[in-house]
Design an enzyme around this catalytic site. Structure first.
Site, PDB file in Angstrom:
ATOM      1  NE  ARG A  52      -2.330  39.342   5.251  1.00  0.00           N
ATOM      2  CZ  ARG A  52      -2.878  40.472   5.196  1.00  0.00           C
ATOM      3  NH1 ARG A  52      -4.104  40.739   5.391  1.00  0.00           N
ATOM      4  NH2 ARG A  52      -2.178  41.634   5.074  1.00  0.00           N
ATOM      5  N   GLY A  53      -2.087  41.544   8.779  1.00  0.00           N
ATOM      6  CA  GLY A  53      -2.383  42.992   8.792  1.00  0.00           C
ATOM      7  C   GLY A  53      -2.319  43.590  10.142  1.00  0.00           C
ATOM      8  CB  ALA A  54      -0.065  46.558  11.090  1.00  0.00           C
ATOM      9  NE  ARG A  90       4.008  38.478  10.212  1.00  0.00           N
ATOM     10  CZ  ARG A  90       3.282  38.709   9.144  1.00  0.00           C
ATOM     11  NH1 ARG A  90       1.949  38.837   9.288  1.00  0.00           N
ATOM     12  NH2 ARG A  90       3.911  39.171   8.177  1.00  0.00           N
ATOM     13  CD  GLN A 202      -0.059  39.016   1.918  1.00  0.00           C
ATOM     14  OE1 GLN A 202       0.652  39.068   0.866  1.00  0.00           O
ATOM     15  NE2 GLN A 202       0.530  38.977   2.897  1.00  0.00           N
ATOM     16  CG  ASP A 243       2.716  45.999   7.929  1.00  0.00           C
ATOM     17  OD1 ASP A 243       2.729  46.154   6.497  1.00  0.00           O
ATOM     18  OD2 ASP A 243       1.961  45.063   8.324  1.00  0.00           O
ATOM     19  CG  ASN A 253       2.488  48.373   3.432  1.00  0.00           C
ATOM     20  OD1 ASN A 253       1.718  47.942   4.081  1.00  0.00           O
ATOM     21  ND2 ASN A 253       1.972  48.532   1.884  1.00  0.00           N
ATOM     22  CE  LYS A 254       3.096  41.571   2.999  1.00  0.00           C
ATOM     23  NZ  LYS A 254       4.000  40.637   4.022  1.00  0.00           N
TER      24      LYS A 254
HETATM   25  O1  MRU Z   1       2.500  40.422   5.950  1.00  0.00           O
HETATM   26  P1  MRU Z   1       1.015  40.847   6.095  1.00  0.00           P
HETATM   27  O2  MRU Z   1       0.012  40.162   5.199  1.00  0.00           O
HETATM   28  O3  MRU Z   1       0.571  40.867   7.668  1.00  0.00           O
HETATM   29  O4  MRU Z   1       1.330  42.354   5.839  1.00  0.00           O
HETATM   30  C1  MRU Z   1       0.222  43.356   5.826  1.00  0.00           C
HETATM   31  C2  MRU Z   1       0.622  44.633   4.881  1.00  0.00           C
HETATM   32  O5  MRU Z   1       1.794  44.693   4.818  1.00  0.00           O
HETATM   33  C3  MRU Z   1      -0.466  45.321   4.534  1.00  0.00           C
HETATM   34  O6  MRU Z   1      -0.036  45.916   3.112  1.00  0.00           O
HETATM   35  C4  MRU Z   1      -1.045  46.533   5.208  1.00  0.00           C
HETATM   36  O7  MRU Z   1      -0.987  47.845   4.732  1.00  0.00           O
HETATM   37  C5  MRU Z   1      -0.333  46.515   6.684  1.00  0.00           C
HETATM   38  S1  MRU Z   1      -1.842  46.415   7.646  1.00  0.00           S
HETATM   39  C6  MRU Z   1      -3.267  47.450   7.282  1.00  0.00           C
END
Ligand code: MRU
Length: 364
Positions: A52-54, A90, A202, A243, A253-254
């Site tokens: 996970r994570g962009a 995603r 996370q 993201d 972002n999350k």
């Molecule tokens: O849904 P996820 O766990 O893939 O989301 C990740 C995020 O939103 C992170 O906070 C992150 O900042 C982005 S990737 C560096």
């Protein structure tokens, strides 16, 4: 971790037809390596959040296309089909699209027999570039932490972060965590407030784990504690990842990031977002109306994963028939963002700020 050679995705050392990842669903309780044998294994890893994570999602997509080229009876068709499915896996993180489009452009005129070699080189390059980019973000972000440390005469610099924008979300170093790791190496007294980050946790499961691996002082808090801590002067700076960031500087972002930005704004706490340029969506201007927000499964809200008496389990925390909404991301408008930390420097969260740092992209 945060050592030079840590990686979140790599080719199996004894079998170049297998890609390996860390199964992040099991952290912090189990550190388990998972093998990807086919491109659909890669899709599953992205969709079900093994990775996970962009930036890591983008790299996984590139490696999945390599697996498609290796195993497809008609490699070009297989790669094209895999690309289509990956693009749907995603919707919010834009690095996925960036990586798939980059690879597909490089193989547009390639012969079947050359596909796997070309895509492998591209996947390796995407990973190597991400490491350099995160280090660049780290060096620029470090200047902010140095300034705060000097202003506080060497007292602890308290950073608040949300979700995981650490080494685990990238190939190494992370985005939001890179400045923190470099500050730690530089001897700055740094402490991190780690948002738990419901529903997938996370923060508690990934960020806290990786900060512990790197000997960075940190404290886990529930998502609702940040505003209180800011009101009481216990947060010097907020740094999150993203993201997808629009060309105007709006930041997806999350879920919950927006509330942190509001609290930071109200309390005069600087709110920075760390991002590689691969996360900027130059085709999008207004984040709130234009960025698709992924709606994830209700079970992420009604259930919780953990370990009980040494056994991993999911427990139900809500009643069976409770109606659930689970938007996975939110958008923080640029006006609430103090600055964007990129590999090329720190800029205002605005069209002008981003165009100054990336004139070649902004001009297109
Ligand atoms: O849904 P996820 O766990 O893939 O989301 C990740 C995020 O939103 C992170 O906070 C992150 O900042 C982005 S990737 C560096």
């Amino acid at each position: 971790m945060a050592s030079e050679d840590f990686r979140t995705i790599w080719l199996h050392p004894d079998d170049p037809e297998v890609v390996q990842i860390i199964d992040q669903r099991l952290l912090p309780h189990d550190y388990s390596i998972h093998n990807l044998h086919s491109w659909s294994d890669g899709v599953e890893a992205i969709t079900d959040m093994y990775v996970r994570g962009a930036p890591l999602i983008g790299a996984t997509a590139a490696w999945s296309l390599y697996l498609a080229a290796l195993h497809g009876k008609f490699p070009k068709e297989e790669v094209a089909h895999a690309a289509e499915v990956l693009l749907q896996s995603r919707p919010t993180a834009v690095n996925l699209r960036w990586a798939v489009e980059r690879v597909m452009a490089h193989v547009a005129d390639a012969a079947d027999g050359d596909l796997a070699r070309i895509i492998r080189a591209d996947a390796e390059a995407i990973c190597a570039e991400d490491v350099d980019i995160c280090l660049g973000i780290g060096r620029h972000g470090l200047t902010l932490l140095e300034e705060i440390s000097q202003r506080k005469n060497g007292d602890t610099v308290n950073v608040l972060t949300h979700c995981n924008a650490g080494a685990l979300a990238t190939i190494n170093w992370g985005t939001a965590t890179a400045p923190i790791y470099l500050a730690r190496k530089a001897g700055i007294d740094v402490h991190v407030w780690v948002d738990e980050t419901r529903p997938r946790n996370q923060g508690s499961q990934l960020t806290a784990w990786e900060l512990a691996q790197n000997d960075v002082a940190h404290t886990l808090i529930v998502d609702n504690a940040g505003g209180h801590l800011m009101q009481h002067g216990q947060v010097d700076i907020v740094i999150t990842g993203t993201d997808r960031t629009t060309r105007n500087g709006d930041v997806a972002n999350k879920i919950g990031t927006y509330l942190k930005a509001l609290a930071a704004f109200d309390n005069n706490v600087p709110f920075y977002v760390a991002l590689p340029s691969t996360t900027i969506d130059w085709s999008t201007a207004d984040g709130v109306s234009e960025i698709p927000i992924e709606e994830r499964d209700a079970s992420e809200v009604t259930m919780s994963y953990g370990v009980l008496d040494g056994v991993s389990c999911n427990i139900r925390t809500a009643a069976h028939d409770t109606k659930v909404a689970n938007p996975a991301f939110d958008v923080t408008p640029a006006r609430l963002v103090t600055g964007l930390i990129t590999e090329r420097g720190i800029c205002d969260a605005s069209a002008e700020g981003l165009a100054d740092l990336f004139p070649e992209e902004a001009a297109i």
